[in-house]
Design an enzyme around this catalytic site. Structure first.
Site, PDB file in Angstrom:
ATOM      1  CG  ASN A 179      -1.909   1.147   1.180  1.00  0.00           C
ATOM      2  OD1 ASN A 179      -2.844   1.075   0.387  1.00  0.00           O
ATOM      3  ND2 ASN A 179      -1.723   2.191   1.968  1.00  0.00           N
ATOM      4  CE1 TYR A 183      -2.291   6.664   5.271  1.00  0.00           C
ATOM      5  CE2 TYR A 183      -0.197   5.490   5.158  1.00  0.00           C
ATOM      6  CZ  TYR A 183      -1.560   5.527   4.926  1.00  0.00           C
ATOM      7  OH  TYR A 183      -2.174   4.444   4.359  1.00  0.00           O
ATOM      8  NE  ARG A 184       0.046  15.321  11.146  1.00  0.00           N
ATOM      9  CZ  ARG A 184      -1.177  15.654  11.545  1.00  0.00           C
ATOM     10  NH1 ARG A 184      -2.037  16.234  10.725  1.00  0.00           N
ATOM     11  NH2 ARG A 184      -1.532  15.435  12.806  1.00  0.00           N
ATOM     12  CD1 TRP A 197      -1.166   4.380  11.129  1.00  0.00           C
ATOM     13  CD2 TRP A 197       0.485   4.186   9.637  1.00  0.00           C
ATOM     14  NE1 TRP A 197      -0.238   3.512  11.633  1.00  0.00           N
ATOM     15  CE2 TRP A 197       0.781   3.373  10.743  1.00  0.00           C
ATOM     16  CE3 TRP A 197       1.380   4.215   8.545  1.00  0.00           C
ATOM     17  CZ2 TRP A 197       1.938   2.600  10.807  1.00  0.00           C
ATOM     18  CZ3 TRP A 197       2.515   3.451   8.618  1.00  0.00           C
ATOM     19  CH2 TRP A 197       2.787   2.658   9.740  1.00  0.00           C
ATOM     20  CD  GLU A 270      -2.485   2.893  -2.606  1.00  0.00           C
ATOM     21  OE1 GLU A 270      -1.829   1.841  -2.459  1.00  0.00           O
ATOM     22  OE2 GLU A 270      -3.438   3.202  -1.870  1.00  0.00           O
ATOM     23  CG  ASP A 319      -4.538  18.674   9.177  1.00  0.00           C
ATOM     24  OD1 ASP A 319      -4.487  18.485   7.942  1.00  0.00           O
ATOM     25  OD2 ASP A 319      -4.247  17.819  10.029  1.00  0.00           O
TER      26      ASP A 319
HETATM   27  C1  LIG Z   1      -1.128  16.627   1.594  1.00  0.00           C
HETATM   28  C2  LIG Z   1      -1.898  15.496   2.199  1.00  0.00           C
HETATM   29  C3  LIG Z   1      -1.610  15.078   3.488  1.00  0.00           C
HETATM   30  C4  LIG Z   1      -2.294  14.021   4.066  1.00  0.00           C
HETATM   31  N1  LIG Z   1      -1.987  13.643   5.336  1.00  0.00           N
HETATM   32  C5  LIG Z   1      -2.609  12.575   5.892  1.00  0.00           C
HETATM   33  C6  LIG Z   1      -2.248  12.133   7.191  1.00  0.00           C
HETATM   34  O1  LIG Z   1      -1.395  12.704   7.848  1.00  0.00           O
HETATM   35  N2  LIG Z   1      -2.895  11.045   7.700  1.00  0.00           N
HETATM   36  C7  LIG Z   1      -3.858  10.371   7.000  1.00  0.00           C
HETATM   37  O2  LIG Z   1      -4.383   9.375   7.498  1.00  0.00           O
HETATM   38  N3  LIG Z   1      -4.234  10.785   5.771  1.00  0.00           N
HETATM   39  C8  LIG Z   1      -3.627  11.873   5.202  1.00  0.00           C
HETATM   40  N4  LIG Z   1      -3.977  12.289   3.948  1.00  0.00           N
HETATM   41  C9  LIG Z   1      -5.051  11.577   3.225  1.00  0.00           C
HETATM   42  C10 LIG Z   1      -4.580  10.224   2.732  1.00  0.00           C
HETATM   43  O3  LIG Z   1      -3.401  10.364   1.978  1.00  0.00           O
HETATM   44  C11 LIG Z   1      -5.647   9.547   1.907  1.00  0.00           C
HETATM   45  O4  LIG Z   1      -6.737   9.283   2.766  1.00  0.00           O
HETATM   46  C12 LIG Z   1      -5.189   8.272   1.243  1.00  0.00           C
HETATM   47  O5  LIG Z   1      -6.237   7.740   0.466  1.00  0.00           O
HETATM   48  C13 LIG Z   1      -4.741   7.234   2.247  1.00  0.00           C
HETATM   49  O6  LIG Z   1      -4.279   6.098   1.562  1.00  0.00           O
HETATM   50  P1  LIG Z   1      -4.790   4.648   1.981  1.00  0.00           P
HETATM   51  O7  LIG Z   1      -6.230   4.578   1.550  1.00  0.00           O
HETATM   52  O8  LIG Z   1      -3.926   3.738   1.192  1.00  0.00           O
HETATM   53  O9  LIG Z   1      -4.637   4.517   3.449  1.00  0.00           O
HETATM   54  C14 LIG Z   1      -3.305  13.361   3.343  1.00  0.00           C
HETATM   55  C15 LIG Z   1      -3.604  13.784   2.046  1.00  0.00           C
HETATM   56  C16 LIG Z   1      -2.909  14.844   1.477  1.00  0.00           C
HETATM   57  C17 LIG Z   1      -3.255  15.284   0.089  1.00  0.00           C
HETATM   58 MN   LIG Z   2      -4.394   2.355  -0.345  1.00  0.00          MN
END
Ligand SMILES: Cc1cc2nc3c(=O)[nH]c(=O)nc-3n(C[C@H](O)[C@H](O)[C@H](O)COP(=O)(O)O)c2cc1C
Ligand SMILES: [Mn+2]
Length: 523
Positions: A179, A183-184, A197, A270, A319
């Site tokens: 995956n 996630y910051r 996450w 992805e 945020d």
């Molecule tokens: C700039 C940016 C920062 C993000 N930061 C976070 C974060 O810190 N934690 C989080 O859970 N999702 C964050 N997201 C949203 C996730 O990247 C998004 O939900 C993504 O689909 C997660 O991937 P996953 O479905 O494979 O878990 C962020 C998105 C962007 C565009």
């Molecule tokens: Mn995913």
């Protein structure tokens, strides 16, 4: 022609007049974010020649980091978002998705032959493992430090420096699939960061799968999940020990970076989505110290692990809601190795009050996911996630209504559809309302509802960034059924006609409009 890497993408931005180089000395602490925020809020009003979003910025003179550069705002306008995905309109991506979904069972040899180009194209989606790549130009197994990179502090009350545009790679322990999620990561020291996450995201589930497999029996697993709800709760009692490996790629080609934010079903890698978007396979190389693969062209790769029984305070962090997200408990990422290109370019973003770069990324997701939403919600006509609704607070949808109660069925479908579950308020209108026109939406919605009758409340998971919900990650949501009510839905009163002028007088007025306009003083 897919972009090879971040540098190729920067060159393309430059050729398109979409990039500005900043040679004035700038501090990664607060200054880069402030400049980027101002630029990302530039719109037609400030600069008529420009579109909303301002240019991408390449900071070339960073205080304390001679020779390093930061790329900001790479996706920060509708035009750049299209450039990133190499399309003239985002709907082209949706059409490509539709064309793959529209496949019918072939009826004969001719149909089968017709499918061949599509199958050949599909071959390009899958990642390839290669033996080495630019991300291995420098390999540091010890004496490395995260502080060697110009990681930003964006806002004054942020808990520290945060990696804001990381592609976080983990492996599903059940299926072996990888995956990539964005996630910051809050930098704690030279070798560790937070790993933000959120509880409902895929990598958090990977952690839980490791935890589940560390106890015997289903009841023990149920008990463990209840005790370790991650994020906002301190685990009670002893926690299983163990590790989960994690790799982080920073600075990749734009399709890959974008794929990390796409709310894909958990079982779809992805890397395949990126391959589909760029129409060329993503090339992966093996990590040095963990059993994971990373894009070979990454500018910077961080390898390491999270400890299953370790959580640490993360945040606060300014945020994309326009508020600081509160500090909370999250896993800790321990770095075991850093590899990078020579003179790596650090890619980052700033989130805060909209509009900023992530608004255009979110809008792209909105367009690309519409055909996929229609698979489960076939009556769906269009969707609008207004930027100020920060994606999880407001979704406006139009539907082709054909049976009583259908608007509520659509709400429930959205609340059970992947990350759309987080939507705090869903507004459902009939197909004759243009959801992209907020004036039309406002007029129709608030005329057409009897609030007590037409508002549907529900409870369920909410976004971790929601600071108003009664509990972290759990709260209420609201749907507004603003479709016209039918007698079959118990509406007994007559429904008024919408005002439109019939053809005859306007035609006469049209004929004399030039003269009339002069008299009115507008001609
Ligand atoms: C700039 C940016 C920062 C993000 N930061 C976070 C974060 O810190 N934690 C989080 O859970 N999702 C964050 N997201 C949203 C996730 O990247 C998004 O939900 C993504 O689909 C997660 O991937 P996953 O479905 O494979 O878990 C962020 C998105 C962007 C565009
Ligand atoms: Mn995913």
């Amino acid at each position: 022609m897919a972009y090879d890497d971040l540098r190729d993408w920067i060159a393309a931005l430059d050729r398109a007049g979409e990039l500005k180089r900043i040679t004035t000395e700038v501090d990664p602490i607060l200054e880069v974010a402030e400049i980027t925020d101002r630029v990302s809020k530039m719109g037609p009003a400030q600069s008529p020649a420009q579109q909303p979003g301002g240019p991408a910025l390449l900071f070339q003179n960073l205080k304390g980091y001679p020779g390093l550069q930061i790329l900001m705002n790479q996706f920060g306008s509708p035009r750049r978002m299209k450039l990133a995905l190499e399309v003239d309109a985002l709907d082209e991506v949706s059409s490509r998705i539709r064309s793959f979904m529209d496949v019918k069972s072939p009826q004969g040899i001719l149909d089968k032959v017709k499918m061949l180009p599509m199958l050949a194209e599909m071959g390009k989606f899958f990642p390839k493992t290669v033996s080495s790549g630019p991300c291995k130009q420098v390999i540091k197994r010890d004496n490395f430090s995260l502080l060697d990179f110009p990681i930003l502090q964006c806002w004054p009350k942020d808990g520290g420096r945060f990696v804001t545009l990381p592609c976080v790679i983990t492996r599903d322990p059940k299926t072996g699939k990888r995956n990539v999620g964005m996630y910051r990561m809050q930098v704690y020291d030279a070798t560790s960061t937070g790993m933000h996450w959120q509880r409902q995201k895929v990598a958090a589930e990977h952690v839980r799968d490791h935890l589940r497999s560390s106890v015997e029996g289903k009841s023990a697993a149920v008990d463990l999940m209840a005790r370790t709800s991650g994020g906002s709760q301190i685990p009670e009692g002893a926690m299983p020990t163990g590790r989960m490996e994690v790799a982080v790629a920073i600075g990749t080609d734009p399709a890959l970076t974008f794929s990390a934010i796409v709310p894909a079903p958990p079982d779809i890698e992805e890397f395949i989505i990126a391959g589909f978007l760029r129409q060329k396979p993503v090339e992966l190389v093996k990590c040095e110290t963990v059993d994971l693969e990373v894009p070979a062209i990454s500018e910077i790769v961080l390898e390491g692990y999270v400890q299953l029984d370790e959580l640490r305070r993360e945040g606060p962090f300014g945020d994309h809601t326009g508020f600081y997200s509160l500090d909370d408990l999250y896993p800790v990422f321990h770095v075991t190795c850093i590899t990078h290109r020579k003179d790596p370019i650090y890619a980052a973003t700033v989130v805060g009050k909209p509009p900023q770069e992530d608004a255009y990324m979110g809008k792209a997701v909105e367009r690309i996911f519409l055909p996929l939403m229609k698979l489960t919600i076939p009556e769906l006509v269009d969707v609008n996630l207004p930027i100020e609704g920060v994606f999880h607070n407001l979704m406006i949808v139009s539907i082709r209504k054909s049976y009583p109660g259908q608007a509520r069925k659509v709400m429930n479908a959205i609340w059970s559809l992947g990350q759309a579950m987080f939507t705090k308020c869903i507004v459902v209108v009939d197909e004759d309302v243009n959801v992209q026109d907020l004036a039309d939406v406002t007029l129709k919605v608030f005329n057409n509802i009897d609030p007590e009758r037409d508002i549907q409340y529900t409870m369920g998971p909410v976004d971790s960034l929601d600071h108003a919900s009664r509990l972290p990650n759990y709260g209420s949501k609201m749907g507004i059924d603003a479709t016209r009510k039918w007698s079959s839905e118990g509406f007994a009163r007559p429904w008024p006609d919408e005002i439109t002028m019939d053809a005859t007088p306007p035609a006469r007025v049209d004929g004399t409009w030039k003269q009339l306009a002069k008299e009115v003083g507008i001609g």
